[in-house]
Enzyme design. Structure first.
Site, PDB file in Angstrom:
ATOM      1  N   GLU A   1       0.899  -1.332   0.062  1.00 29.24           N
ATOM      2  CA  GLU A   1      -0.101   0.063  -0.057  1.00 29.24           C
ATOM      3  C   GLU A   1       0.733   1.485   0.109  1.00 29.24           C
ATOM      4  OE1 GLU A   1      -2.812   0.013   3.010  1.00 29.24           O
ATOM      5  OE2 GLU A   1      -4.112  -1.695   2.252  1.00 29.24           O
TER       6      GLU A   1
ATOM      7  N   GLU B   1      -4.878  -8.507   0.985  1.00 28.43           N
ATOM      8  CA  GLU B   1      -5.777  -8.365   2.087  1.00 28.43           C
ATOM      9  C   GLU B   1      -7.155  -8.112   1.901  1.00 28.43           C
ATOM     10  OE1 GLU B   1      -4.105  -4.836   4.419  1.00 28.43           O
ATOM     11  OE2 GLU B   1      -2.175  -5.594   3.960  1.00 28.43           O
TER      12      GLU B   1
HETATM   13  C1  GBH Z   1      -4.223  -2.270   5.786  1.00 25.44           C
HETATM   14  O1  GBH Z   1      -4.383  -0.637   5.488  1.00 25.44           O
HETATM   15  C2  GBH Z   1      -2.714  -2.459   6.179  1.00 25.44           C
HETATM   16  O2  GBH Z   1      -2.053  -2.927   5.047  1.00 25.44           O
HETATM   17  C3  GBH Z   1      -2.494  -3.031   7.096  1.00 25.44           C
HETATM   18  O3  GBH Z   1      -1.377  -3.025   7.833  1.00 25.44           O
HETATM   19  C4  GBH Z   1      -3.497  -2.648   8.412  1.00 25.44           C
HETATM   20  O4  GBH Z   1      -3.562  -3.408   9.545  1.00 25.44           O
HETATM   21  C5  GBH Z   1      -5.089  -3.110   7.854  1.00 25.44           C
HETATM   22  O5  GBH Z   1      -5.116  -2.421   6.504  1.00 25.44           O
HETATM   23  C6  GBH Z   1      -6.080  -2.553   8.594  1.00 25.44           C
HETATM   24  O6  GBH Z   1      -6.151  -1.231   8.913  1.00 25.44           O
HETATM   25  O7  GBH Z   1     -13.315   5.022   3.947  1.00 25.44           O
HETATM   26  O8  GBH Z   1     -13.732   4.887   6.326  1.00 25.44           O
HETATM   27  O9  GBH Z   1     -14.178   3.015   5.045  1.00 25.44           O
HETATM   28  C7  GBH Z   1      -5.743  -0.189   5.201  1.00 25.44           C
HETATM   29  C8  GBH Z   1      -5.964   1.295   4.839  1.00 25.44           C
HETATM   30  C9  GBH Z   1      -7.108   2.956   4.773  1.00 25.44           C
HETATM   31  C10 GBH Z   1      -8.193   0.680   4.353  1.00 25.44           C
HETATM   32  C11 GBH Z   1      -8.710   3.562   5.208  1.00 25.44           C
HETATM   33  C12 GBH Z   1      -9.605   1.365   4.458  1.00 25.44           C
HETATM   34  C13 GBH Z   1     -10.876   3.227   4.241  1.00 25.44           C
HETATM   35  C14 GBH Z   1     -11.704   3.682   5.572  1.00 25.44           C
HETATM   36  N1  GBH Z   1      -7.210   1.377   4.959  1.00 25.44           N
HETATM   37  N2  GBH Z   1      -9.563   2.800   4.583  1.00 25.44           N
HETATM   38  S1  GBH Z   1     -13.375   3.977   5.170  1.00 25.44           S
END
Ligand code: GBH
Length: 434
Positions: free
Chosen positions: A156, A349
């Site tokens: 990511e 993921e």
């Molecule tokens: C991943 O990031 C990472 O790779 C991992 O390390 C982490 O633990 C895992 O996901 C869980 O967080 O628009 O309010 O629905 C994910 C990054 C950022 C995914 C924000 C979903 C949208 C939230 N993310 N996102 S929302």
């Protein structure tokens, strides 16, 4: 609780679970510091004030964790290699032991080379970091390449750029807004150089794990459509276009450092798999002139878009909406945009945060998303695998230990592991696929 059996996936489809080094390993005293250690030490950065010094203590308990993987019945396990650990004397020995343990259990190791834990002293704003990443990659491949067949370069880079360098919610904690873009370019360049290093070491299954999600405009008004299209470039195209098409989205080139044309040739080095991390879609509209509190973030008012709530959907305890069909929409969209430039996809993921051991909500989330993935297959998208985030409850970055994504519960006082209801459910799903 879902009762209908999940449809059959093709033979050879790869089922797995994912973790990352900084989030589970602990044993921080046995490695060099990363930018996440430094960030965590600043007061107020991590919500519960916790650190990843011990985390799940996977470094010492990896045998127990591999036994959990074996009992679960996964084909593959996606973990990440900690660059600061590899930079420390004997650091690769740990991954040697882990990989041997996985191979002995008949589980295919899928190694991510960078999952956000950059060694202190390096900086993605500097071009040199891309070269250093390729050197580190070559060292890891030389040591593990006889047993690790599947590699992912970066996890990511979009989130690492946005959260770490543009908004400052993650390490290294910079709030550069659009001046963060060079960090994106150098990660992409590092990816391309790492692909070359892996090829030179004989690797034939190389990919990247990119975050993606459908962007849903707040309305059909021109200003909302325009804002949503811009957000979509940042999330879904800023990394995929250079990787798969060899060019940046319109207008982005001029914002990138160095000889962009020459670098794009490196960045577009062919890959074998395209990893997709999917959690939820995002509703986006025109800027509203205020700071926005969103998904644990504060978005500054000067951004050219605003993020809105997705209504009428259940949300996870992180507040993220549960939209399984967003995964089908996303995958058919990627296929339509990139055509045969899109390598076979693996969902690297997918998962959710909910409390408790009897986690029926997580079962519902995973069940819905696996079905949505099958719909994408049926629509002709070439999908080869699915990895749940995550095996264990772990250090959820700026949220500390408050968010629990695991199929296995971890008691962070005793480090005891307890499989949740979802673990038993996923094991049955995997059995039924054999
Ligand atoms: C991943 O990031 C990472 O790779 C991992 O390390 C982490 O633990 C895992 O996901 C869980 O967080 O628009 O309010 O629905 C994910 C990054 C950022 C995914 C924000 C979903 C949208 C939230 N993310 N996102 S929302």
């Amino acid at each position: 609780m879902a009762t209908n059996p999940i449809p059959q996936f093709p033979a050879g489809f790869l089922w797995g679970v994912s973790t990352s080094a900084h989030q589970i390993e602990g044993a921080a005293d046995l490695r060099a510091p990363s930018v996440w250690d430094a960030f965590t030490a600043e007061p107020g950065r991590v919500k519960d004030g916790s650190t990843a010094a011990v985390a799940c203590d996977h470094y010492h308990r990896y045998r127990e964790d591999v036994a959990l993987l074996a009992d679960l019945g996964v084909d593959a396990y996606r973990f990440s290699v900690s660059w600061p650990r590899v930079d420390s004397p004997g650091g690769l020995d740990f991954y040697d032991r882990l990989v041997d343990e996985l191979c002995a259990a008949g589980i295919r190791p899928v190694a991510t080379l960078f999952h956000w834990d950059l060694p202190v002293g390096l900086d993605w704003l500097r071009r040199e970091t891309a070269e250093r990443f390729a050197q580190y990659t070559a060292a890891v491949a030389a040591r593990l390449g006889d047993r690790v067949g599947s590699w992912l370069t970066l996890n990511e880079p979009a989130e690492h750029t946005l959260l770490g360098h543009a908004l400052g919610a993650h390490a290294p904690g910079r709030q550069l807004l659009f001046d963060a873009l060079p960090a994106a370019h150098h990660q992409l360049l590092g990816h391309g150089l790492a692909v070359r290093a892996l090829r030179a070491a004989g690797a034939t299954d190389i990919g990247i794990a990119n975050s993606h999600g459908p962007t849903w405009p707040a309305s059909h008004a021109a200003e909302d459509l325009e804002a949503a299209a811009f957000y979509d470039i940042l999330l879904n195209r800023l990394f995929a276009d250079p990787l798969l098409l060899g060019r940046y989205p319109e207008g982005i080139d001029a914002l990138m450092p160095g000889d962009v044309e020459a670098d794009l040739k490196v960045i577009a080095e062919p890959i074998d798999r395209y990893g997709v991390n999917y959690y939820a879609p995002t509703r986006v509209g025109a800027p509203q002139g205020d700071e926005i509190e969103f998904g644990g973030l504060t978005l500054p008012a000067e951004l050219p878009f605003s993020v809105r709530e997705i209504e009428d959907r259940p949300v996870t305890d992180f507040g993220w909406p549960v939209v399984p069909e967003g995964l089908t929409e996303l995958l058919t969209g990627l296929r339509d945009r990139y055509g045969d430039r899109l390598p076979p996809v693996v969902i690297t993921e997918n998962g959710c945060s909910y409390p408790g051991l009897d986690d029926q909500d997580r079962i519902g989330y995973l069940d819905g998303h696996i079905r949505a993935l099958h719909d994408a297959l049926a629509a002709g998208v070439d999908v080869r695998g699915y990895f749940v985030w995550s095996l264990l409850d772990n250090f959820e970055w700026a949220e500390g230990y408050a968010r629990r994504f695991g199929l296995v519960h971890v008691d962070f006082a005793t480090l005891e592991r307890t499989p949740k209801a979802s673990y038993g459910w996923f094991r049955e799903v995997l059995r039924a696929q054999r």
